[in-house]
Design a protein around this motif. Structure first.
Motif, PDB file in Angstrom:
ATOM      1  N   ARG A  23     -21.530  55.950 -18.108  1.00  0.00           N
ATOM      2  CA  ARG A  23     -22.302  54.706 -18.028  1.00  0.00           C
ATOM      3  C   ARG A  23     -23.081  54.596 -16.721  1.00  0.00           C
ATOM      4  N   LEU A  24     -23.331  55.732 -16.084  1.00  0.00           N
ATOM      5  CA  LEU A  24     -24.075  55.717 -14.830  1.00  0.00           C
ATOM      6  C   LEU A  24     -25.471  55.118 -14.990  1.00  0.00           C
ATOM      7  N   PRO A  25     -26.232  55.424 -16.043  1.00  0.00           N
ATOM      8  CA  PRO A  25     -27.549  54.789 -16.196  1.00  0.00           C
ATOM      9  C   PRO A  25     -27.471  53.269 -16.262  1.00  0.00           C
ATOM     10  N   VAL A  26     -26.440  52.733 -16.944  1.00  0.00           N
ATOM     11  CA  VAL A  26     -26.260  51.281 -17.015  1.00  0.00           C
ATOM     12  C   VAL A  26     -25.979  50.725 -15.629  1.00  0.00           C
ATOM     13  N   LEU A  27     -25.096  51.388 -14.886  1.00  0.00           N
ATOM     14  CA  LEU A  27     -24.748  50.941 -13.537  1.00  0.00           C
ATOM     15  C   LEU A  27     -25.975  50.943 -12.631  1.00  0.00           C
ATOM     16  N   LEU A  28     -26.747  52.007 -12.663  1.00  0.00           N
ATOM     17  CA  LEU A  28     -27.919  52.110 -11.792  1.00  0.00           C
ATOM     18  C   LEU A  28     -28.976  51.070 -12.144  1.00  0.00           C
TER      19      LEU A  28
ATOM     20  N   VAL B  59     -22.347  44.510  -1.968  1.00  0.00           N
ATOM     21  CA  VAL B  59     -21.085  45.233  -2.093  1.00  0.00           C
ATOM     22  C   VAL B  59     -20.647  45.165  -3.546  1.00  0.00           C
ATOM     23  N   VAL B  60     -20.112  46.272  -4.056  1.00  0.00           N
ATOM     24  CA  VAL B  60     -19.648  46.310  -5.442  1.00  0.00           C
ATOM     25  C   VAL B  60     -18.277  46.965  -5.501  1.00  0.00           C
ATOM     26  N   CYS B  61     -17.351  46.321  -6.185  1.00  0.00           N
ATOM     27  CA  CYS B  61     -16.059  46.922  -6.498  1.00  0.00           C
ATOM     28  C   CYS B  61     -16.105  47.423  -7.945  1.00  0.00           C
ATOM     29  N   LEU B  62     -15.738  48.671  -8.155  1.00  0.00           N
ATOM     30  CA  LEU B  62     -15.738  49.268  -9.491  1.00  0.00           C
ATOM     31  C   LEU B  62     -14.315  49.626  -9.898  1.00  0.00           C
ATOM     32  N   GLN B  63     -14.023  49.481 -11.185  1.00  0.00           N
ATOM     33  CA  GLN B  63     -12.721  49.875 -11.709  1.00  0.00           C
ATOM     34  C   GLN B  63     -12.890  50.750 -12.948  1.00  0.00           C
ATOM     35  N   GLU B  64     -11.794  51.420 -13.280  1.00  0.00           N
ATOM     36  CA  GLU B  64     -11.714  52.285 -14.456  1.00  0.00           C
ATOM     37  C   GLU B  64     -12.814  53.365 -14.419  1.00  0.00           C
ATOM     38  N   LEU B  65     -12.822  54.119 -13.329  1.00  0.00           N
ATOM     39  CA  LEU B  65     -13.821  55.173 -13.167  1.00  0.00           C
ATOM     40  C   LEU B  65     -13.682  56.266 -14.216  1.00  0.00           C
ATOM     41  N   LYS B  66     -12.448  56.580 -14.582  1.00  0.00           N
ATOM     42  CA  LYS B  66     -12.173  57.667 -15.538  1.00  0.00           C
ATOM     43  C   LYS B  66     -12.816  58.966 -15.079  1.00  0.00           C
ATOM     44  N   ALA B  67     -12.696  59.257 -13.796  1.00  0.00           N
ATOM     45  CA  ALA B  67     -13.287  60.472 -13.233  1.00  0.00           C
ATOM     46  C   ALA B  67     -12.454  60.919 -12.038  1.00  0.00           C
ATOM     47  N   PRO B  68     -12.133  62.216 -11.936  1.00  0.00           N
ATOM     48  CA  PRO B  68     -11.451  62.706 -10.736  1.00  0.00           C
ATOM     49  C   PRO B  68     -12.380  62.619  -9.537  1.00  0.00           C
ATOM     50  N   ASP B  69     -11.820  62.725  -8.346  1.00  0.00           N
ATOM     51  CA  ASP B  69     -12.603  62.554  -7.122  1.00  0.00           C
ATOM     52  C   ASP B  69     -13.848  63.425  -7.091  1.00  0.00           C
ATOM     53  N   GLU B  70     -13.707  64.673  -7.502  1.00  0.00           N
ATOM     54  CA  GLU B  70     -14.832  65.613  -7.394  1.00  0.00           C
ATOM     55  C   GLU B  70     -15.957  65.322  -8.387  1.00  0.00           C
TER      56      GLU B  70
ATOM     57  N   PHE C 172     -17.053  62.150  -8.978  1.00  0.00           N
ATOM     58  CA  PHE C 172     -17.665  60.861  -8.656  1.00  0.00           C
ATOM     59  C   PHE C 172     -19.138  61.073  -8.289  1.00  0.00           C
ATOM     60  N   PRO C 173     -20.057  60.262  -8.843  1.00  0.00           N
ATOM     61  CA  PRO C 173     -21.508  60.488  -8.648  1.00  0.00           C
ATOM     62  C   PRO C 173     -22.023  59.945  -7.312  1.00  0.00           C
TER      63      PRO C 173
ATOM     64  N   GLN D  52     -23.940  61.202  -4.933  1.00  0.00           N
ATOM     65  CA  GLN D  52     -25.340  61.414  -4.586  1.00  0.00           C
ATOM     66  C   GLN D  52     -26.256  60.446  -5.327  1.00  0.00           C
ATOM     67  N   ALA D  53     -25.991  60.230  -6.605  1.00  0.00           N
ATOM     68  CA  ALA D  53     -26.821  59.312  -7.390  1.00  0.00           C
ATOM     69  C   ALA D  53     -26.764  57.901  -6.822  1.00  0.00           C
ATOM     70  N   LEU D  54     -25.605  57.491  -6.346  1.00  0.00           N
ATOM     71  CA  LEU D  54     -25.462  56.158  -5.774  1.00  0.00           C
ATOM     72  C   LEU D  54     -26.119  56.081  -4.396  1.00  0.00           C
ATOM     73  N   LEU D  55     -26.038  57.168  -3.620  1.00  0.00           N
ATOM     74  CA  LEU D  55     -26.741  57.207  -2.341  1.00  0.00           C
ATOM     75  C   LEU D  55     -28.245  57.053  -2.538  1.00  0.00           C
ATOM     76  N   GLU D  56     -28.760  57.724  -3.548  1.00  0.00           N
ATOM     77  CA  GLU D  56     -30.194  57.641  -3.839  1.00  0.00           C
ATOM     78  C   GLU D  56     -30.576  56.231  -4.274  1.00  0.00           C
ATOM     79  N   ALA D  57     -29.620  55.486  -4.810  1.00  0.00           N
ATOM     80  CA  ALA D  57     -29.856  54.089  -5.196  1.00  0.00           C
ATOM     81  C   ALA D  57     -29.661  53.134  -4.028  1.00  0.00           C
ATOM     82  N   GLY D  58     -29.240  53.663  -2.871  1.00  0.00           N
ATOM     83  CA  GLY D  58     -29.104  52.846  -1.679  1.00  0.00           C
ATOM     84  C   GLY D  58     -27.698  52.413  -1.346  1.00  0.00           C
ATOM     85  N   TYR D  59     -26.676  53.032  -1.995  1.00  0.00           N
ATOM     86  CA  TYR D  59     -25.296  52.606  -1.810  1.00  0.00           C
ATOM     87  C   TYR D  59     -24.410  53.736  -1.292  1.00  0.00           C
ATOM     88  N   HIS D  60     -23.711  53.449  -0.193  1.00  0.00           N
ATOM     89  CA  HIS D  60     -22.628  54.308   0.255  1.00  0.00           C
ATOM     90  C   HIS D  60     -21.385  53.974  -0.559  1.00  0.00           C
TER      91      HIS D  60
END
Length: 258
Positions: A14-19, A29-40, A42-43, A45-53
């Motif tokens: 659901r990354l396109p929806v989030l972006l 600031v955004v808190c996210l839950q239920e990532l369903k993804a291991p650490d490695e 996690f997107p 770079q895509a979030l950095l490009e959207a302006g979020y650390h």
């Protein structure tokens, strides 16, 4: 300062929806839950490009939490809760951002009830409440944000009688949530909408969203020093209706700056 929470229910799918939502809503600031993804996975770079650390605590299965910020690199202060060294689930992460302590949580669902999953839910709430009490001793603004998997009152569900035996609505769970609030935490949405049915979740089944058959599961608990700055709050309900969206909608609060 605009802070949001969003159970994304699978961040990569659901990354396109989030972006898209980040671009429109522009939360700080955004808190996210239920990532369903291991650490490695996690997107970052895509979030950095959207302006979020970001900081995150991933997990391949149903769990995983993250905090995003437009204020630059994030100072992580905690991941996980004390009290059970064998509990390795990714359900809590905490950071200090722009003068505010922000705890992002994904509380266990607890179903089927009764059973081991419900027992785990009750134990997790007790551990969380103990940590929340510790945070109350800090001379800092604190927000505990996320998917609590708790329906606090009859007002928070479209049909209370349907959930009588559900772990989200059991008296034991509601009592613990109420007890937590009484230790000095303010339920932000309920403070601003005291008598209204405000929902944050709609099941995928039986056209729940179309019928507005919702629940309020996503909560902001603020300590006194932060609740005094509460200016507005809301649910971006329309996002739930977007194609391929999560079964939760983003929820946000707006705070006066110091």
């Amino acid at each position: 300062m605009k802070i949001a929470t969003y159970n994304i229910n699978g961040i990569n799918g659901r990354l396109p929806v989030l972006l898209q939502w980040l671009k429109i809503a522009s939360p700080d600031v955004v808190c996210l839950q239920e990532l369903k993804a291991p650490d490695e996975k996690f997107p970052e770079q895509a979030l950095l490009e959207a302006g979020y650390h970001s900081i995150w605590h991933g997990e391949k299965s149903w769990n995983g939490v993250a905090i995003l910020s437009r204020y630059g690199e994030i100072k992580e202060t905690r991941r996980g809760l004390d009290g059970d060294p064998e509990d390795l689930h990714s359900r809590y992460i905490e950071a200090f951002i722009n003068g505010v302590v922000i705890g992002c949580l994904y509380l266990p669902n607890g179903n089927p009830c009764p059973g081991p999953k419900f027992d785990y839910k009750l134990k997790w709430i007790k551990r969380f409440s103990k940590h929340a009490k510790k945070l109350q001793s800090f001379d800092l603004p604190v927000a505990l944000i996320g998917d609590y998997n708790i329906i606090p009152t009859d007002l928070d569900t479209y049909k209370p009688e349907k959930y009588v035996e559900n772990a989200l609505f059991r008296p034991e769970v509601r009592k613990q949530f109420s007890s937590l609030k009484k230790t000095g935490w303010v339920d932000a949405l309920r403070k601003l909408y005291p008598g209204q049915r405000v929902y944050t979740f709609w099941d995928y089944l039986r056209h729940a969203f179309d019928r507005n058959a919702g629940l309020r599961l996503d909560h902001f608990l603020l300590n006194d020093s932060l609740s005094s700055r509460l200016k507005a709050a809301g649910v971006d309900k329309e996002v739930r209706g977007w194609p391929h969206s999560s079964d939760h909608a983003p929820v946000w609060i707006l705070l006066d700056e110091l």
